[in-house]
Design a protein around this motif. Structure first.
Motif, mmCIF file in Angstrom:
data_model
loop_
_atom_site.group_PDB
_atom_site.id
_atom_site.type_symbol
_atom_site.label_atom_id
_atom_site.label_comp_id
_atom_site.label_asym_id
_atom_site.label_seq_id
_atom_site.Cartn_x
_atom_site.Cartn_y
_atom_site.Cartn_z
ATOM 1 N N GLN A 144 0.831 -1.203 0.000
ATOM 2 C CA GLN A 144 0.000 0.000 0.000
ATOM 3 C C GLN A 144 0.865 1.252 0.000
ATOM 4 O O GLN A 144 0.623 2.189 -0.768
ATOM 5 C CB GLN A 144 -0.935 0.004 1.208
ATOM 6 N N GLU A 145 1.886 1.278 0.832
ATOM 7 C CA GLU A 145 2.735 2.456 0.966
ATOM 8 C C GLU A 145 3.473 2.792 -0.327
ATOM 9 O O GLU A 145 3.668 3.963 -0.642
ATOM 10 C CB GLU A 145 3.733 2.261 2.112
ATOM 11 N N VAL A 146 3.879 1.768 -1.080
ATOM 12 C CA VAL A 146 4.609 2.030 -2.325
ATOM 13 C C VAL A 146 3.668 2.178 -3.527
ATOM 14 O O VAL A 146 4.127 2.316 -4.650
ATOM 15 C CB VAL A 146 5.696 0.967 -2.598
ATOM 16 N N GLY A 147 2.356 2.147 -3.274
ATOM 17 C CA GLY A 147 1.389 2.407 -4.337
ATOM 18 C C GLY A 147 1.061 1.223 -5.221
ATOM 19 O O GLY A 147 0.601 1.398 -6.354
ATOM 20 N N MET A 148 1.276 0.019 -4.723
ATOM 21 C CA MET A 148 0.966 -1.183 -5.496
ATOM 22 C C MET A 148 -0.343 -1.798 -5.009
ATOM 23 O O MET A 148 -0.864 -1.424 -3.957
ATOM 24 C CB MET A 148 2.122 -2.179 -5.372
ATOM 25 N N ALA A 149 -0.855 -2.752 -5.788
ATOM 26 C CA ALA A 149 -2.080 -3.447 -5.393
ATOM 27 C C ALA A 149 -1.857 -4.124 -4.050
ATOM 28 O O ALA A 149 -0.827 -4.759 -3.827
ATOM 29 C CB ALA A 149 -2.471 -4.475 -6.452
ATOM 30 N N HIS A 150 -2.829 -3.986 -3.162
ATOM 31 C CA HIS A 150 -2.707 -4.583 -1.839
ATOM 32 C C HIS A 150 -4.065 -5.109 -1.398
ATOM 33 O O HIS A 150 -5.114 -4.621 -1.815
ATOM 34 C CB HIS A 150 -2.156 -3.578 -0.838
ATOM 35 N N TYR A 151 -3.994 -6.106 -0.561
ATOM 36 C CA TYR A 151 -5.186 -6.797 -0.083
ATOM 37 C C TYR A 151 -5.030 -7.048 1.407
ATOM 38 O O TYR A 151 -4.037 -6.658 2.017
ATOM 39 C CB TYR A 151 -5.361 -8.124 -0.844
ATOM 40 N N ALA A 152 -5.975 -7.741 1.971
ATOM 41 C CA ALA A 152 -5.866 -8.122 3.379
ATOM 42 C C ALA A 152 -4.654 -9.036 3.555
ATOM 43 O O ALA A 152 -4.283 -9.772 2.636
ATOM 44 C CB ALA A 152 -7.145 -8.840 3.820
ATOM 45 N N PRO A 153 -4.012 -8.992 4.719
ATOM 46 C CA PRO A 153 -2.814 -9.816 4.947
ATOM 47 C C PRO A 153 -2.995 -11.286 4.612
ATOM 48 O O PRO A 153 -2.100 -11.907 4.018
ATOM 49 C CB PRO A 153 -2.522 -9.611 6.434
ATOM 50 N N GLU A 154 -4.144 -11.863 4.948
ATOM 51 C CA GLU A 154 -4.340 -13.290 4.684
ATOM 52 C C GLU A 154 -4.427 -13.591 3.185
ATOM 53 O O GLU A 154 -4.084 -14.696 2.753
ATOM 54 C CB GLU A 154 -5.568 -13.823 5.428
ATOM 55 N N ILE A 155 -4.834 -12.627 2.387
ATOM 56 C CA ILE A 155 -4.858 -12.808 0.931
ATOM 57 C C ILE A 155 -3.422 -12.836 0.400
ATOM 58 O O ILE A 155 -3.077 -13.667 -0.449
ATOM 59 C CB ILE A 155 -5.688 -11.706 0.251
ATOM 60 N N HIS A 156 -2.582 -11.947 0.900
ATOM 61 C CA HIS A 156 -1.173 -11.972 0.489
ATOM 62 C C HIS A 156 -0.508 -13.274 0.925
ATOM 63 O O HIS A 156 0.266 -13.865 0.163
ATOM 64 C CB HIS A 156 -0.412 -10.769 1.052
#
Length: 140
Positions: free
Chosen positions: A22-34
């Motif tokens: 999120q901080e670097v501006g990339m796609a992000h999801y909930a921790p468990e999805i990652h």
């Protein structure tokens, strides 16, 4: 700086993965999805400095001749030290027998060119968030 390179998901702080993306501006999801995505990947790379995760990336692959790189990121305070290159080289060493594709964040194309990547003329995408990806410049 000589980071420790790990090729497994043991002990990963998945909240930090989500927050970094999120901080670097990339796609992000909930921790468990990652966690699910990284654990299902062919190759994972995590960089650590003084026992703290400072960067990561992954590749999905059929293990035979095709691979795709995703989620390459370095914590902002550690950027500019060649760590992205370290992550990419570690990933590419594990899929060196494969054709490798990726899509880069806007403005990062020169970095990937320095690793030998070239723009594709036939790339296509079917994104879930069509308008958002067009607005970011990924599609027409």
């Amino acid at each position: 700086m000589q980071p420790e390179i790990r090729f497994d998901c043991n002990g990963v702080n998945w909240q930090l993965v989500a927050d970094t993306l999120q901080e670097v501006g990339m796609a992000h999801y909930a921790p468990e999805i990652h966690q699910q995505a990284f654990e299902a990947s062919h190759t994972v790379v995590f960089l650590y400095h003084n026992q703290q995760m400072i960067g990561f990336g992954r590749a999905i692959s059929d293990g035979a001749y095709q691979a795709a790189v995703y989620d390459v990121a370095v914590l902002p305070q550690y950027q500019g030290h060649g760590l992205g290159r370290t992550i990419m080289q570690a990933i590419l060493s594990r899929v060196s027998h494969c054709n490798v594709i990726l899509y880069a964040s806007i403005g990062k194309e020169p970095f990937y060119r320095s690793l030998g990547f070239r723009l594709m003329k036939t790339g296509m995408a079917l994104f879930k968030q069509v308008e958002a990806m067009a607005a970011k410049g990924f599609t027409d």
